[in-house]
Design a protein around this motif. Structure first.
Motif: not given
Ligand code: NCD
Ligand code: ZN
Ligand code: ZN
Ligand code: ZN
Length: 395
Positions: A65-66, A22-25, A53, A62, A31, A27, A69
């Motif tokens: 980023h995933v 569910r991340e991004p969007g 997401t 995206v 997360t 949270e 993170r």
């Protein structure tokens, strides 16, 4: 550092091919940090974060980023899954090559949660994937057969007045994509197989020499549509809980290797999206922290799998299918360990509020299980100790 492993079972770190983080969007429901904790507590050392997401994971911005993170959090390798198309149900293929070449090294592309209903898009994606060496994962739902549908199309749904989702919605897509994969010389992976017919189709396709693999979720191995009697939307999921005969066929298919592996389809949702009428509730269930316990209860206890088999369906097969070469693969002599210790005599009761996920939507509330992950080790580092997430700073 000493780990007390008396009476415990040693397994390779689990690999989940199908997780919604569910991340991004969103949270407010999960997360990458909370989902990583849930994964580590479930014995996972690698998870594949699905692409639905907001924004959709249809670009390298995206997907990188995933991955980054996940590495920052450091509890589990969070491999990004790319979307097959640009946007939800897009008509244009996403730039798979760019995502595959990014830092996130995308190995799998999926339509999960935003069904590619266009067979031409699927055909092109499969053709493209074989030249790129990536995997296409298929949510296996013909959406035109499930418009307005909320529950398995059977006597229970009919009696309760719930709109039925037929087995054919899944099986027609499994058959279609098996044939498309054959023609494209590509591999296809079937997400969350839920029917006895899908198991039969898998046997048939393998017999034809088609490169097709499939996963089953813990909830489809444990629960059936008798759960719907209460109209509790906690039991609403895609694909729906089906009949006991389907559950039995899925268990046997997993035992025989016709179904390759277990994947959680961990799908966190906000309270207001689950505590409402069945017809408007969102589909999906939490799965990461309860998966191993359910596999033991449904497969090991009835004698369908031994612990060697658990290692195969929870770790080795998923790692092979998705092509994890440097992470999350089975323990080999001389390698830094990704491993999980399981206490097979730990009686514990599930409480949604105590799970590490932000959302609490577990259908296993108040159920008692006999096996629990006590320790998880990611590349030699303890991520879970005594059933609790290890304090990384204090390592
Ligand atoms: C998934 C979700 O919530 O993202 N839900 C589910 O019931 N499995 C998406 C999906 O697979 O439909
Ligand atoms: Zn799905
Ligand atoms: Zn899913
Ligand atoms: Zn709650």
């Amino acid at each position: 550092e000493i780990v007390d492993a008396r009476g415990q079972i040693l397994l390779p770190g689990f690999v989940d091919m199908h997780t919604h983080l569910r991340e991004p969007g969103r949270e407010d429901t999960e997360t990458i940090e909370s989902g990583s904790a849930a994964a580590a507590l479930g014995g996972y050392t690698a998870v594949f974060a699905m692409a639905n997401t907001d924004p959709v994971a249809d670009s390298v911005v995206v997907t990188d980023h995933v991955w980054r993170r996940g590495q920052e959090v450091g509890l589990v390798d969070v491999h990004p899954v790319g979307a097959i198309t640009v946007g939800l149900k897009g008509k244009q293929l996403a730039e798979m090559a760019t995502m595959a070449a990014g830092i996130g090294r995308v190995k799998m592309f999926s339509d999960d949660g935003h069904c590619v209903d266009d067979p031409l898009i699927m055909r092109r994606a499969l053709e493209y994937s074989s030249s790129l060496g990536v995997l296409i994962a298929q949510h296996a739902e013909e959406p035109r057969l499930t418009v307005g549908a909320v529950a398995h199309e059977g006597p229970t749904a009919a009696r309760l007045g719930l709109a039925g989702w037929p087995r054919a919605a899944e099986e027609s897509i499994v058959a279609r994509d098996a044939l498309l994969a054959r023609d494209a010389g590509a591999r296809v992976h079937i997400c969350h197989a839920s029917t006895a017919g899908t198991v039969e189709l898998m046997k048939w396709a393998r017999g034809q020499g088609i490169s097709i693999t499939a996963e089953v979720t813990p909830h489809h191995l444990l629960l059936d549509d008798s759960r719907l009697e209460t109209y509790d939307a906690i039991n609403k999921v895609n694909p729906p809980l089906r009949e006991k005969s389907d559950v039995d066929a899925l268990r046997k298919g997993l035992a025989d290797g016709v179904i390759d592996c277990v994947a959680t389809d961990h799908a966190p949702h906000a309270e207001q999206d689950k505590c409402c009428e069945f017809s408007i509730a969102r589909p999906g269930m939490l799965g990461l922290e309860t998966a191993l316990a359910i596999i033991v209860d449904t497969m090991v206890t009835p004698g369908l799998l031994d612990w060697r088999g658990v290692a195969r369906v929870m770790s080795e097969r998923p790692a092979q299918i998705v092509g994890l070469s440097d992470q999350g693969r089975p323990i080999e002599v001389g390698e830094i360990a990704n491993l999980t210790l399981v206490d097979p005599n730990a009686s514990w009761t599930v409480s949604g509020k105590k799970l590490a996920s932000v959302a609490h939507n577990t259908p296993f509330e108040d159920m008692t299980f006999s096996s629990k992950v006590t320790t998880t080790v990611l590349r030699g580092q303890i991520t879970v100790r005594g059933g609790v997430v290890a304090n990384r700073a204090g390592e």
